[in-house]
Write an enzyme that holds these catalytic residues in place. Structure first.
Site, PDB file in Angstrom:
ATOM      1  N   CYS A   1       0.829  -1.200   0.000  1.00 39.16           N
ATOM      2  CA  CYS A   1       0.000   0.000   0.000  1.00 39.16           C
ATOM      3  C   CYS A   1       0.867   1.256   0.000  1.00 39.16           C
ATOM      4  O   CYS A   1       0.732   2.119  -0.861  1.00 39.16           O
ATOM      5  CB  CYS A   1      -0.928  -0.002   1.211  1.00 39.16           C
ATOM      6  SG  CYS A   1      -1.994   1.460   1.286  1.00 39.16           S
TER       7      CYS A   1
ATOM      8  N   GLU B   1      -4.556  -5.878  -2.654  1.00 46.61           N
ATOM      9  CA  GLU B   1      -4.674  -4.539  -3.238  1.00 46.61           C
ATOM     10  C   GLU B   1      -5.442  -4.594  -4.560  1.00 46.61           C
ATOM     11  O   GLU B   1      -6.250  -3.706  -4.858  1.00 46.61           O
ATOM     12  CB  GLU B   1      -3.284  -3.929  -3.479  1.00 46.61           C
ATOM     13  CG  GLU B   1      -2.632  -3.319  -2.251  1.00 46.61           C
ATOM     14  CD  GLU B   1      -3.192  -1.950  -1.920  1.00 46.61           C
ATOM     15  OE1 GLU B   1      -4.160  -1.504  -2.574  1.00 46.61           O
ATOM     16  OE2 GLU B   1      -2.679  -1.328  -0.982  1.00 46.61           O
TER      17      GLU B   1
END
Length: 228
Positions: free
Chosen positions: A138, A218
């Site tokens: 991230c 993700e």
């Protein structure tokens, strides 16, 4: 090595999912302005909830840290998330007609639950390195995406393009500095625990797998924006 040696190695070992994450249709839509507004708003709501859990993960990093410097870094990051990034996110959402009360009460979607709980579990069941490996996609992925989109579109801040502000945030000097600092933190933590030949350590593949799993989650987070 964009953000450090460890990140570079993990990124290479997760090449296919990493490309799918950083070149996802959601990302490409941000870059060329074609991303549907409803998908962007769905993402904003879920990202607010994500940041709450992300803050908890960095709070956990304070307790998992092995040195005072690691503790200080995690504490600074937690402070920045709670008092700066979340505030900016709330302001962005307010401009779209979404107040913080509505954000906090929003239903957390399954893809968000899967990702955030994976990161927290990595920290609770593992050590500082497990947590960093789960957090890295991230933090560093958004930095890489911002740089690439800015280089392609020329957006480095607020502009006329629909998602110029988003691109400018992650391409900007402040966020890029954070990425380099996190990359250096991970390199230092790996060297401290695994030594100078970290990739020969029995733990390396486990940590690399942590990174790849978080990267795949993700991808699911981007997919979530297009769900109805």
């Amino acid at each position: 090595m964009m953000y450090g040696a460890t990140f570079t190695a993990w990124r290479a070992e997760a090449a296919a999912p990493w490309h799918a994450f950083t070149h996802h249709p959601f990302v490409e839509g941000l870059g060329d302005g074609s991303l549907p507004r409803d998908a962007y708003l769905r993402y904003l709501v879920q990202d607010y909830l994500f940041l709450i859990h992300f803050s908890r993960a960095w709070a956990l990093a304070v307790t998992k840290a092995g040195t005072v410097d690691e503790m200080r870094f995690a504490a600074r990051t937690l402070h920045a998330l709670l008092n700066e990034e979340i505030a900016l996110h709330v302001a962005t959402c307010a401009a779209e007609g979404l107040d913080e009360a509505a954000l906090f009460e929003a239903e957390e979607l399954p893809q968000n639950i899967a990702y955030t709980r994976y990161v927290l579990d990595a920290g609770h069941s593992g050590d500082f390195l497990d947590l960093m490996a789960a957090l890295a996609p991230c933090v560093l992925g958004y930095g890489e995406i911002g740089r690439r989109l800015a280089a392609r579109t020329g957006e480095t801040g607020a502009g006329e393009a629909p998602y110029a502000e988003w691109i400018g945030t992650y391409a900007g000097a402040d966020y890029q500095r954070v990425c380099h600092e996190v990359g250096a933190l991970i390199d230092s933590a790996v060297a401290h625990r695994l030594g100078s030949a970290a990739q020969d350590s029995p733990r390396w593949q486990h940590l690399s797998h942590r990174f790849e799993t978080a990267t795949r989650l993700e991808i699911g987070f981007w997919d979530m924006a297009f769900s109805q």
